[in-house]
Design a protein around this motif. Structure first.
Motif, short mmCIF file in Angstrom:
data_model
loop_
_atom_site.label_atom_id
_atom_site.label_comp_id
_atom_site.label_asym_id
_atom_site.label_seq_id
_atom_site.Cartn_x
_atom_site.Cartn_y
_atom_site.Cartn_z
N VAL A 17 0.84 -1.20 0.00
CA VAL A 17 0.00 0.00 0.00
C VAL A 17 0.88 1.25 0.00
CG1 VAL A 17 -1.67 1.32 1.36
CG2 VAL A 17 -1.92 -1.16 1.12
N GLU A 18 1.99 1.20 0.73
CA GLU A 18 2.88 2.35 0.85
C GLU A 18 3.93 2.41 -0.26
OE1 GLU A 18 2.51 4.82 3.04
OE2 GLU A 18 0.70 3.80 3.70
N LEU A 23 7.79 -1.47 -6.10
CA LEU A 23 7.88 -2.91 -6.21
C LEU A 23 7.20 -3.38 -7.49
CD1 LEU A 23 7.06 -3.92 -2.54
CD2 LEU A 23 9.31 -3.78 -3.61
N ARG A 24 7.79 -4.34 -8.12
CA ARG A 24 7.25 -4.89 -9.36
C ARG A 24 7.24 -6.40 -9.27
NH1 ARG A 24 6.34 -0.19 -9.79
NH2 ARG A 24 7.14 1.27 -11.29
N ASP A 54 -3.13 -7.23 -14.97
CA ASP A 54 -2.99 -6.02 -14.14
C ASP A 54 -1.81 -6.13 -13.19
OD1 ASP A 54 -5.19 -4.91 -15.38
OD2 ASP A 54 -6.56 -5.30 -13.71
N MET A 55 -1.60 -7.31 -12.63
CA MET A 55 -0.46 -7.51 -11.73
C MET A 55 0.85 -7.37 -12.50
SD MET A 55 -1.98 -10.64 -9.41
CE MET A 55 -0.59 -10.80 -8.27
N GLU A 56 0.88 -7.90 -13.71
CA GLU A 56 2.08 -7.78 -14.56
C GLU A 56 2.41 -6.34 -14.87
OE1 GLU A 56 2.34 -9.59 -18.46
OE2 GLU A 56 2.44 -11.57 -17.57
N GLU A 85 10.42 -7.60 -7.21
CA GLU A 85 11.69 -6.88 -7.22
C GLU A 85 11.46 -5.43 -6.82
OE1 GLU A 85 13.42 -6.66 -11.13
OE2 GLU A 85 11.51 -6.19 -12.06
N TYR A 86 12.49 -4.82 -6.25
CA TYR A 86 12.45 -3.41 -5.88
C TYR A 86 13.06 -2.63 -7.04
CZ TYR A 86 13.51 0.95 -3.54
OH TYR A 86 13.59 2.28 -3.19
#
Length: 92
Positions: A17-18, A23-24, A54-56, A85-86
């Motif tokens: 949320v933050e 993040l991916r 959508d997540m991709e 991943e960041y």
């Protein structure tokens, strides 16, 4: 999956949320390694294809821990950083 891993997923979902924009998910890379389309991955995991898409694209409002766990199991991943991943945002 152990209780500790499920708790980790829950914490990650709240953190998203933050920091979600940083993040991916690596769904596309993992999917392409297996030569799968989004629809094929959807059929194999039971996750709706448009949710996966959508997540991709990082446009999903949230990443349900059940979906993260399903993807971890499907791709036989041992560590969360194999799925998430960041990525530093430009200018940060």
């Amino acid at each position: 999956m152990s209780t500790n891993n499920v708790e980790l997923f829950i914490v990650i979902v709240y953190i998203l949320v933050e920091v979600k924009r940083m993040l991916r998910l690596k769904i596309k890379q993992l999917r392409e390694l297996e030569d799968l389309s989004v629809r094929q991955l959807s059929e194999a995991t039971g996750i709706r294809w448009n949710t996966l898409s959508d997540m991709e694209k990082n446009t999903a409002k949230h990443w349900p821990h059940e979906h993260l766990e399903t993807l971890m199991k499907y791709f036989k991943l041992k560590h969360i950083d194999q799925l998430i991943e960041y990525v530093e945002e430009p200018g940060e």
